[in-house]
Design an enzyme around this catalytic site. Sequence first.
Site, PDB file in Angstrom:
ATOM      1  N   ASP A  93       0.862  -1.185   0.000  1.00 21.94           N
ATOM      2  CA  ASP A  93       0.000   0.000   0.000  1.00 21.94           C
ATOM      3  C   ASP A  93       0.893   1.228   0.000  1.00 21.94           C
ATOM      4  OD1 ASP A  93      -1.948   1.883   0.241  1.00 21.94           O
ATOM      5  OD2 ASP A  93      -2.579   1.306   2.266  1.00 21.94           O
ATOM      6  N   ALA A  94       1.045   1.847  -1.172  1.00 24.95           N
ATOM      7  CA  ALA A  94       1.939   2.998  -1.325  1.00 24.95           C
ATOM      8  C   ALA A  94       1.215   4.200  -1.937  1.00 24.95           C
ATOM      9  CB  ALA A  94       3.139   2.616  -2.182  1.00 24.95           C
ATOM     10  N   LYS A  95       0.082   3.949  -2.582  1.00 27.03           N
ATOM     11  CA  LYS A  95      -0.745   5.006  -3.196  1.00 27.03           C
ATOM     12  C   LYS A  95       0.093   5.963  -4.017  1.00 27.03           C
ATOM     13  CE  LYS A  95      -4.295   4.809   0.416  1.00 27.03           C
ATOM     14  NZ  LYS A  95      -3.581   3.932   1.373  1.00 27.03           N
ATOM     15  N   ARG A  96       0.961   5.382  -4.858  1.00 27.01           N
ATOM     16  CA  ARG A  96       1.847   6.205  -5.674  1.00 27.01           C
ATOM     17  C   ARG A  96       1.081   6.919  -6.772  1.00 27.01           C
ATOM     18  NH1 ARG A  96       5.792   6.471  -2.054  1.00 27.01           N
ATOM     19  NH2 ARG A  96       7.220   4.717  -2.056  1.00 27.01           N
TER      20      ARG A  96
END
EC number: 4.1.1.23
Length: 271
Positions: A93-96
Amino acid sequence: MHFMTALRAAWRTRNSLLCVGLDPDPTRFPAHLHGQPDAIFRFCSAIVDATADLVCCFKPQIAYFAAQRAEDQLEALIAHIHARHPDTPVILDAKRGDIGSTAGQYAVEAFERFGADAITVNPYMGRDSVEPYLDYADKGVILLCRTSNPGGSDLQFLDVGGGERLFERVARLVADEWNASGNCSLVVGATFPAEIARVRELVGDMPLLVPGIGAQGGDIAATVQAGRSADGSGLMINSSRAILYAGADHDFAAAARRAALDTRDAINRHR
Ligand SMILES: O=C(O)c1cc(=O)[nH]c(=O)n1[C@@H]1O[C@H](COP(=O)(O)O)[C@@H](O)[C@H]1O
């Protein structure tokens, strides 16, 4: 193995739609881990080993590791999951979200450095910003659509023409155009069951990542009824804090297991 193949196998063999989120906050760790240099790895790997047979995937949140200068422990944790629980896919989960050249570096970081099977991505910079992840055809690309937080409505509810709301456009775009390799998924918050149902209508049986039960108060029955696919699967329902911090002592992993079991069973009752 393709992320979606691994996910579907885990749904079936584990009989679980539960995703345990790994959001390690050292201030909430049991006392015996305080001050230990590898406390984050020890905490998370104990939770993983105690719950792996109850989940369809794990989702470590990169900010909790980076904030503690613990990316090495994130690498070790994902390697541990692959070694000990090879049938359990890992979502980073990095929401890049960035221009293509930079996104390419984020994709290498997620898939090659950390060895994740899937990543969360912010789609609002458009197709070229997402393409570097899509190019890893066997990796999952999980795009924010209708997020669980109250402020999600500020932008995601905007009418983008003809009564269509922005999150609906995202869902349609991903289902119709970006999912050529069958590796896309969408994030839809459990706090908004009506929108889960709307997204399900738009995307067929595409898997949805649904955070927001547990600490954020989303309703499990409403979530499952709104989001399940025709065969009663189709969902990765995430809970982080409510499982990680179910206990606060030496027995924290056993307490997490009990919470995960209760959550998995509560989900299954409504499939
Ligand atoms: O992409 C996510 O995972 C996510 C999207 C969203 O809309 N809402 C949301 O809460 N999340 C993540 O899901 C987890 C929720 O944690 P808990 O509220 O503790 O269960 C956190 O890691 C969030 O960053």
